[in-house]
Write a protein that holds these residues in place. Structure first.
Motif, PDB file in Angstrom:
ATOM      1  N   SER A 103      14.806  36.132  48.910  1.00 53.12           N
ATOM      2  CA  SER A 103      15.544  35.841  48.541  1.00 53.12           C
ATOM      3  C   SER A 103      16.839  35.404  49.502  1.00 53.12           C
ATOM      4  O   SER A 103      16.210  35.690  50.140  1.00 53.12           O
ATOM      5  N   ASN A 104      17.951  34.671  49.547  1.00 57.60           N
ATOM      6  CA  ASN A 104      18.666  33.749  50.115  1.00 57.60           C
ATOM      7  C   ASN A 104      20.314  34.663  50.295  1.00 57.60           C
ATOM      8  O   ASN A 104      21.092  34.255  49.129  1.00 57.60           O
ATOM      9  N   LEU A 105      20.213  35.418  51.064  1.00 59.05           N
ATOM     10  CA  LEU A 105      21.801  35.786  51.035  1.00 59.05           C
ATOM     11  C   LEU A 105      23.112  34.536  51.829  1.00 59.05           C
ATOM     12  O   LEU A 105      22.761  34.144  52.367  1.00 59.05           O
ATOM     13  N   GLN A 106      23.726  34.221  50.437  1.00 59.53           N
ATOM     14  CA  GLN A 106      24.730  32.891  50.569  1.00 59.53           C
ATOM     15  C   GLN A 106      26.623  33.747  51.700  1.00 59.53           C
ATOM     16  O   GLN A 106      27.079  33.331  52.020  1.00 59.53           O
ATOM     17  N   LEU A 107      26.626  35.117  51.312  1.00 61.12           N
ATOM     18  CA  LEU A 107      28.004  35.182  51.967  1.00 61.12           C
ATOM     19  C   LEU A 107      27.468  37.065  51.552  1.00 61.12           C
ATOM     20  O   LEU A 107      27.316  37.410  50.550  1.00 61.12           O
ATOM     21  N   LEU A 108      28.132  37.265  52.489  1.00 62.01           N
ATOM     22  CA  LEU A 108      28.345  38.887  52.673  1.00 62.01           C
ATOM     23  C   LEU A 108      29.708  39.143  53.601  1.00 62.01           C
ATOM     24  O   LEU A 108      29.790  39.083  54.768  1.00 62.01           O
ATOM     25  N   GLU A 109      30.507  40.044  52.617  1.00 63.62           N
ATOM     26  CA  GLU A 109      32.241  39.885  53.511  1.00 63.62           C
ATOM     27  C   GLU A 109      32.289  41.332  53.089  1.00 63.62           C
ATOM     28  O   GLU A 109      31.818  41.901  51.974  1.00 63.62           O
ATOM     29  N   ARG A 110      33.656  41.723  53.902  1.00 65.85           N
ATOM     30  CA  ARG A 110      34.732  42.978  53.159  1.00 65.85           C
ATOM     31  C   ARG A 110      35.720  42.125  53.104  1.00 65.85           C
ATOM     32  O   ARG A 110      36.129  41.493  54.238  1.00 65.85           O
ATOM     33  N   VAL A 111      36.353  42.638  52.108  1.00 69.11           N
ATOM     34  CA  VAL A 111      37.720  41.750  52.001  1.00 69.11           C
ATOM     35  C   VAL A 111      38.473  42.693  51.973  1.00 69.11           C
ATOM     36  O   VAL A 111      38.470  44.263  50.726  1.00 69.11           O
ATOM     37  N   LYS A 112      39.774  42.538  51.636  1.00 68.13           N
ATOM     38  CA  LYS A 112      40.862  43.582  50.275  1.00 68.13           C
ATOM     39  C   LYS A 112      41.095  42.848  48.736  1.00 68.13           C
ATOM     40  O   LYS A 112      41.164  41.995  48.534  1.00 68.13           O
ATOM     41  N   ALA A 113      40.970  44.296  47.688  1.00 71.14           N
ATOM     42  CA  ALA A 113      40.868  43.919  46.671  1.00 71.14           C
ATOM     43  C   ALA A 113      42.537  43.083  45.716  1.00 71.14           C
ATOM     44  O   ALA A 113      43.302  43.497  46.796  1.00 71.14           O
ATOM     45  N   SER A 114      41.597  42.410  45.389  1.00 66.27           N
ATOM     46  CA  SER A 114      42.780  41.010  44.528  1.00 66.27           C
ATOM     47  C   SER A 114      43.493  42.883  43.395  1.00 66.27           C
ATOM     48  O   SER A 114      42.913  43.799  43.666  1.00 66.27           O
ATOM     49  N   ASP A 115      44.141  42.813  43.282  1.00 70.86           N
ATOM     50  CA  ASP A 115      45.460  43.563  41.617  1.00 70.86           C
ATOM     51  C   ASP A 115      43.719  43.692  40.481  1.00 70.86           C
ATOM     52  O   ASP A 115      43.580  44.741  40.061  1.00 70.86           O
ATOM     53  N   LEU A 116      43.186  42.447  40.216  1.00 69.63           N
ATOM     54  CA  LEU A 116      42.759  42.554  38.981  1.00 69.63           C
ATOM     55  C   LEU A 116      41.294  43.668  39.380  1.00 69.63           C
ATOM     56  O   LEU A 116      40.571  44.160  38.790  1.00 69.63           O
ATOM     57  N   MET A 117      41.239  43.502  40.806  1.00 73.58           N
ATOM     58  CA  MET A 117      39.325  43.840  40.906  1.00 73.58           C
ATOM     59  C   MET A 117      39.628  45.264  41.685  1.00 73.58           C
ATOM     60  O   MET A 117      39.476  46.483  41.056  1.00 73.58           O
ATOM     61  N   ALA A 118      41.171  45.051  41.816  1.00 70.75           N
ATOM     62  CA  ALA A 118      41.342  46.787  42.005  1.00 70.75           C
ATOM     63  C   ALA A 118      41.252  47.139  41.217  1.00 70.75           C
ATOM     64  O   ALA A 118      41.275  49.091  40.751  1.00 70.75           O
ATOM     65  N   LYS A 119      41.924  46.892  40.015  1.00 73.58           N
ATOM     66  CA  LYS A 119      42.337  47.974  38.441  1.00 73.58           C
ATOM     67  C   LYS A 119      40.922  48.228  38.215  1.00 73.58           C
ATOM     68  O   LYS A 119      40.814  49.194  37.529  1.00 73.58           O
ATOM     69  N   GLN A 120      39.496  47.301  38.367  1.00 79.09           N
ATOM     70  CA  GLN A 120      38.202  47.633  37.554  1.00 79.09           C
ATOM     71  C   GLN A 120      37.700  48.319  38.871  1.00 79.09           C
ATOM     72  O   GLN A 120      36.970  49.814  37.904  1.00 79.09           O
ATOM     73  N   PHE A 121      38.144  48.428  39.306  1.00 78.54           N
ATOM     74  CA  PHE A 121      37.273  49.733  40.674  1.00 78.54           C
ATOM     75  C   PHE A 121      38.306  50.793  40.556  1.00 78.54           C
ATOM     76  O   PHE A 121      38.315  51.956  40.907  1.00 78.54           O
ATOM     77  N   GLY A 122      39.277  50.751  39.946  1.00 80.20           N
ATOM     78  CA  GLY A 122      40.524  52.115  40.075  1.00 80.20           C
ATOM     79  C   GLY A 122      40.755  52.461  41.228  1.00 80.20           C
ATOM     80  O   GLY A 122      41.482  53.262  41.250  1.00 80.20           O
ATOM     81  N   LEU A 123      41.180  51.236  42.313  1.00 84.06           N
ATOM     82  CA  LEU A 123      41.705  51.889  43.778  1.00 84.06           C
ATOM     83  C   LEU A 123      42.842  51.362  43.501  1.00 84.06           C
ATOM     84  O   LEU A 123      43.039  49.687  42.801  1.00 84.06           O
ATOM     85  N   ALA A 124      43.772  51.525  44.572  1.00 82.44           N
ATOM     86  CA  ALA A 124      45.002  50.973  44.917  1.00 82.44           C
ATOM     87  C   ALA A 124      44.378  49.750  45.690  1.00 82.44           C
ATOM     88  O   ALA A 124      43.808  49.005  45.829  1.00 82.44           O
ATOM     89  N   PRO A 125      45.481  48.597  45.354  1.00 76.97           N
ATOM     90  CA  PRO A 125      45.321  46.819  45.631  1.00 76.97           C
ATOM     91  C   PRO A 125      45.519  47.445  47.182  1.00 76.97           C
ATOM     92  O   PRO A 125      45.961  48.159  47.582  1.00 76.97           O
TER      93      PRO A 125
END
Length: 239
Positions: A103-125
């Motif tokens: 495997s080749n790792l292209q990206l590994l990051e910690r980010v703040k959830a967008s409104d859409l992604m937060a909704k999909q995870f059931g988290l606050a934005p």
């Protein structure tokens, strides 16, 4: 006009590859069928034998074609498989076929959830999420781009893993035991960055698996996995 300009800037060997791939996709040559000889392709495209040989050689290395000494070049019958009825590590799938996974790792990051992604995870934005982008290879051929989002509450050590020796799936199955999953599959054309990572033309269709996994009552992971359609298939069975 745009298609004509694009074609003019496409290397001849790639045009030959595209011609063969289009013929296979259209059913002109089916699995096990012999394709036109290199001599016939030289005559058809008005190019050197070396150019035609490169196109055929690359399609052979991508396991689209297979050569038989003294017989000709045929459409390969094998496609890489993934099992749908159970969630396995892609590394295990590859090794089970006696092949080599890397495997080749292209990206590994910690980010703040967008409104859409937060909704999909059931988290606050703007709650933190982990995000990874990894290309998986089978015998040196790229077969999957894995774009994965992970809930830190389920997998707190995700960012410290060495994904050259462990896959995200292998880590998550240990850190966040599977409680359930939802998935969907569709055929899509790859965007430019995905096409480049899979070493395919943007016009080639991909099989796209989207999967959401749950653990301990939470959404643990949401992954989108891109596979080149001409060298991949999904399979499964049950009793």
């Amino acid at each position: 006009m745009d298609d004509q300009i694009t074609q003019e800037h496409t290397p001849i060997f790639q045009r030959i590859k595209d011609f063969l791939l289009a013929g296979i996709a259209a059913g002109r040559w089916k699995e096990g069928d012999v394709i036109p000889s290199e001599q016939a392709l030289v005559k058809q495209f008005g190019v050197s034998r070396m150019t035609v040989n490169r196109a055929v050689r690359e399609l052979t290395s991508e396991q689209v074609l297979t050569r038989r000494q003294g017989s000709g070049t045929y459409v390969a019958q094998q496609k890489y498989q993934a099992t749908l009825l159970e969630i396995k590590s892609i590394a295990d799938e590859v090794r089970a076929r006696g092949h080599v996974h890397r495997s080749n790792l292209q990206l590994l990051e910690r980010v703040k959830a967008s409104d859409l992604m937060a909704k999909q995870f059931g988290l606050a934005p703007e709650q933190p999420l982990f995000h990874s982008l990894i290309v998986h290879f089978e015998n040196g051929v790229p077969i999957q781009v894995e774009d994965r989002w992970v809930n830190p509450a389920c997998a707190p050590d995700y960012m410290t893993q060495d994904f050259s020796v462990i896959t995200p799936n292998e880590y998550l199955m240990a850190a966040a035991p599977l409680q359930g999953a939802n998935y969907s599959i569709e055929a899509l054309s790859a965007p430019r960055d995905i096409a480049e990572m899979l070493a395919i033309d943007m016009k080639q269709p991909c099989l796209v698996l989207r999967r959401q996994t749950r653990s301990d009552g939470k959404i643990a992971s949401i992954a989108t996995m891109w596979h080149p359609g001409h060298r991949y298939q999904f399979a499964g069975s049950f009793t």
